[in-house]
Design an enzyme around this catalytic site. Sequence first.
Site, PDB file in Angstrom:
ATOM      1  N   ASN A 129       0.823  -1.209   0.000  1.00 37.30           N
ATOM      2  CA  ASN A 129       0.000   0.000   0.000  1.00 37.30           C
ATOM      3  C   ASN A 129       0.861   1.265   0.000  1.00 37.30           C
ATOM      4  O   ASN A 129       1.820   1.380   0.766  1.00 37.30           O
ATOM      5  CB  ASN A 129      -0.890  -0.024   1.249  1.00 37.30           C
ATOM      6  CG  ASN A 129      -2.111   0.844   1.102  1.00 37.30           C
ATOM      7  OD1 ASN A 129      -2.038   1.961   0.589  1.00 37.30           O
ATOM      8  ND2 ASN A 129      -3.235   0.350   1.569  1.00 37.30           N
TER       9      ASN A 129
ATOM     10  N   GLN B 180     -14.308  -1.825   0.164  1.00 30.79           N
ATOM     11  CA  GLN B 180     -15.175  -0.647   0.039  1.00 30.79           C
ATOM     12  C   GLN B 180     -15.701  -0.695  -1.404  1.00 30.79           C
ATOM     13  O   GLN B 180     -14.962  -0.444  -2.354  1.00 30.79           O
ATOM     14  CB  GLN B 180     -14.378   0.619   0.347  1.00 30.79           C
ATOM     15  CG  GLN B 180     -13.719   0.521   1.736  1.00 30.79           C
ATOM     16  CD  GLN B 180     -13.389   1.855   2.351  1.00 30.79           C
ATOM     17  OE1 GLN B 180     -14.099   2.329   3.221  1.00 30.79           O
ATOM     18  NE2 GLN B 180     -12.332   2.455   1.891  1.00 30.79           N
TER      19      GLN B 180
ATOM     20  N   GLY C  92     -16.867   4.583   0.336  1.00 28.24           N
ATOM     21  CA  GLY C  92     -15.500   5.001   0.636  1.00 28.24           C
ATOM     22  C   GLY C  92     -14.474   4.568  -0.391  1.00 28.24           C
ATOM     23  O   GLY C  92     -13.280   4.852  -0.237  1.00 28.24           O
ATOM     24  N   GLN C  93     -14.904   3.877  -1.441  1.00 27.60           N
ATOM     25  CA  GLN C  93     -13.945   3.411  -2.451  1.00 27.60           C
ATOM     26  C   GLN C  93     -13.379   4.603  -3.212  1.00 27.60           C
ATOM     27  O   GLN C  93     -14.131   5.439  -3.729  1.00 27.60           O
ATOM     28  CB  GLN C  93     -14.645   2.456  -3.430  1.00 27.60           C
ATOM     29  CG  GLN C  93     -13.711   1.837  -4.447  1.00 27.60           C
ATOM     30  CD  GLN C  93     -14.463   0.914  -5.425  1.00 27.60           C
ATOM     31  OE1 GLN C  93     -15.676   1.013  -5.573  1.00 27.60           O
ATOM     32  NE2 GLN C  93     -13.732   0.029  -6.065  1.00 27.60           N
ATOM     33  N   THR C  94     -12.053   4.680  -3.238  1.00 29.25           N
ATOM     34  CA  THR C  94     -11.407   5.788  -3.956  1.00 29.25           C
ATOM     35  C   THR C  94     -10.718   5.318  -5.229  1.00 29.25           C
ATOM     36  O   THR C  94     -10.465   6.122  -6.114  1.00 29.25           O
ATOM     37  CB  THR C  94     -10.367   6.494  -3.057  1.00 29.25           C
ATOM     38  OG1 THR C  94      -9.416   5.530  -2.608  1.00 29.25           O
ATOM     39  CG2 THR C  94     -11.032   7.172  -1.875  1.00 29.25           C
TER      40      THR C  94
ATOM     41  N   HIS D 283     -11.501  -0.048  -8.749  1.00 22.89           N
ATOM     42  CA  HIS D 283     -10.962  -1.343  -9.202  1.00 22.89           C
ATOM     43  C   HIS D 283     -11.045  -2.233  -7.964  1.00 22.89           C
ATOM     44  O   HIS D 283     -10.450  -1.890  -6.931  1.00 22.89           O
ATOM     45  CB  HIS D 283      -9.513  -1.116  -9.660  1.00 22.89           C
ATOM     46  CG  HIS D 283      -8.797  -2.337 -10.136  1.00 22.89           C
ATOM     47  ND1 HIS D 283      -7.817  -2.271 -11.111  1.00 22.89           N
ATOM     48  CD2 HIS D 283      -8.877  -3.647  -9.775  1.00 22.89           C
ATOM     49  CE1 HIS D 283      -7.333  -3.483 -11.336  1.00 22.89           C
ATOM     50  NE2 HIS D 283      -7.958  -4.329 -10.522  1.00 22.89           N
TER      51      HIS D 283
ATOM     52  N   HIS E 287     -10.737  -4.247  -4.859  1.00 26.05           N
ATOM     53  CA  HIS E 287      -9.581  -4.640  -4.042  1.00 26.05           C
ATOM     54  C   HIS E 287     -10.030  -4.907  -2.618  1.00 26.05           C
ATOM     55  O   HIS E 287     -10.924  -4.245  -2.094  1.00 26.05           O
ATOM     56  CB  HIS E 287      -8.478  -3.577  -4.078  1.00 26.05           C
ATOM     57  CG  HIS E 287      -8.929  -2.212  -3.690  1.00 26.05           C
ATOM     58  ND1 HIS E 287      -9.643  -1.388  -4.525  1.00 26.05           N
ATOM     59  CD2 HIS E 287      -8.777  -1.506  -2.539  1.00 26.05           C
ATOM     60  CE1 HIS E 287      -9.910  -0.240  -3.918  1.00 26.05           C
ATOM     61  NE2 HIS E 287      -9.400  -0.298  -2.707  1.00 26.05           N
TER      62      HIS E 287
ATOM     63  N   HIS F 127      -8.867  -5.013   1.267  1.00 26.87           N
ATOM     64  CA  HIS F 127      -7.871  -4.543   2.237  1.00 26.87           C
ATOM     65  C   HIS F 127      -7.599  -5.671   3.235  1.00 26.87           C
ATOM     66  O   HIS F 127      -8.539  -6.286   3.754  1.00 26.87           O
ATOM     67  CB  HIS F 127      -8.417  -3.350   3.030  1.00 26.87           C
ATOM     68  CG  HIS F 127      -8.667  -2.116   2.214  1.00 26.87           C
ATOM     69  ND1 HIS F 127      -7.793  -1.053   2.188  1.00 26.87           N
ATOM     70  CD2 HIS F 127      -9.699  -1.759   1.410  1.00 26.87           C
ATOM     71  CE1 HIS F 127      -8.282  -0.100   1.415  1.00 26.87           C
ATOM     72  NE2 HIS F 127      -9.446  -0.504   0.929  1.00 26.87           N
TER      73      HIS F 127
HETATM   74  P1  AMP Z   1     -10.197   2.455  -1.230  1.00 29.01           P
HETATM   75  O1  AMP Z   1     -10.295   3.815  -0.598  1.00 29.01           O
HETATM   76  O2  AMP Z   1     -10.956   1.375  -0.519  1.00 29.01           O
HETATM   77  O3  AMP Z   1     -10.487   2.506  -2.717  1.00 29.01           O
HETATM   78  O4  AMP Z   1      -8.669   2.028  -1.080  1.00 29.01           O
HETATM   79  C1  AMP Z   1      -7.655   2.520  -1.917  1.00 29.01           C
HETATM   80  C2  AMP Z   1      -6.356   2.057  -1.307  1.00 29.01           C
HETATM   81  O5  AMP Z   1      -5.369   2.109  -2.327  1.00 29.01           O
HETATM   82  C3  AMP Z   1      -5.847   2.939  -0.162  1.00 29.01           C
HETATM   83  O6  AMP Z   1      -5.450   2.078   0.910  1.00 29.01           O
HETATM   84  C4  AMP Z   1      -4.660   3.683  -0.773  1.00 29.01           C
HETATM   85  O7  AMP Z   1      -3.670   3.955   0.189  1.00 29.01           O
HETATM   86  C5  AMP Z   1      -4.174   2.681  -1.817  1.00 29.01           C
HETATM   87  N1  AMP Z   1      -3.484   3.203  -2.980  1.00 29.01           N
HETATM   88  C6  AMP Z   1      -3.850   4.243  -3.766  1.00 29.01           C
HETATM   89  N2  AMP Z   1      -2.990   4.386  -4.798  1.00 29.01           N
HETATM   90  C7  AMP Z   1      -2.070   3.401  -4.689  1.00 29.01           C
HETATM   91  C8  AMP Z   1      -0.908   3.009  -5.452  1.00 29.01           C
HETATM   92  N3  AMP Z   1      -0.528   3.669  -6.546  1.00 29.01           N
HETATM   93  N4  AMP Z   1      -0.183   1.957  -5.020  1.00 29.01           N
HETATM   94  C9  AMP Z   1      -0.551   1.284  -3.907  1.00 29.01           C
HETATM   95  N5  AMP Z   1      -1.632   1.589  -3.147  1.00 29.01           N
HETATM   96  C10 AMP Z   1      -2.380   2.648  -3.526  1.00 29.01           C
END
Ligand code: AMP
Length: 165
Positions: free
Chosen positions: A36, A92, A98-100, A103, A105, A107
Amino acid sequence: MPPSPTAALRALWFGPHTIPLSQTFLLTPLTYGLVNLKPIRPGHVLLATRLPHPRFSDLSPDEVADLFLQAQRVSRAITRHFGAQSLTLCIQDGKEAGQTVPHVHLHVIPRNEGDFPDNDDVYEKLEHTHRIDNEERTPRTPQDMAGEAEMLRKEIGEWNTDTDC
Ligand code: AMP
């Protein structure tokens, strides 16, 4: 623009981001593990689908099965290496949740007694990671991330690659 599914088989994408192989620690035809950029706890890692599906309900049965089978392997490695007493596993699924990164994934977050003042603060921290990180926290260096990925590769005990990568 997100890559096409065909392109995704030739590279490791995480939403709009390209993930260097050096920052990954597990690879199957359907799933990969990445360290991460901005973990909320030491050892907070991610498992993503190889194809850039935005939502959990987009996954095929095989993708769901592989994601969770790999989650068990990663859980054991994270537990051993980071001395986790427990784990928070969470997805998320959608912006409002809360998904940012759009794609899918999972946690995997090591948990120990007293790690957050209130146990469920982990969810608030996760939800606000994007905003908080952008404003207040410095991303890790590529070297730091590669070092953790290498350690996890050894901890998991194998490094699977396939011919598409
Ligand atoms: P979410 O908010 O559930 O979509 O989680 C996104 C996660 O991706 C967060 O834990 C970020 O710290 C992580 N993240 C975002 N960009 C990258 C990246 N380029 N490489 C690795 N982790 C990332």
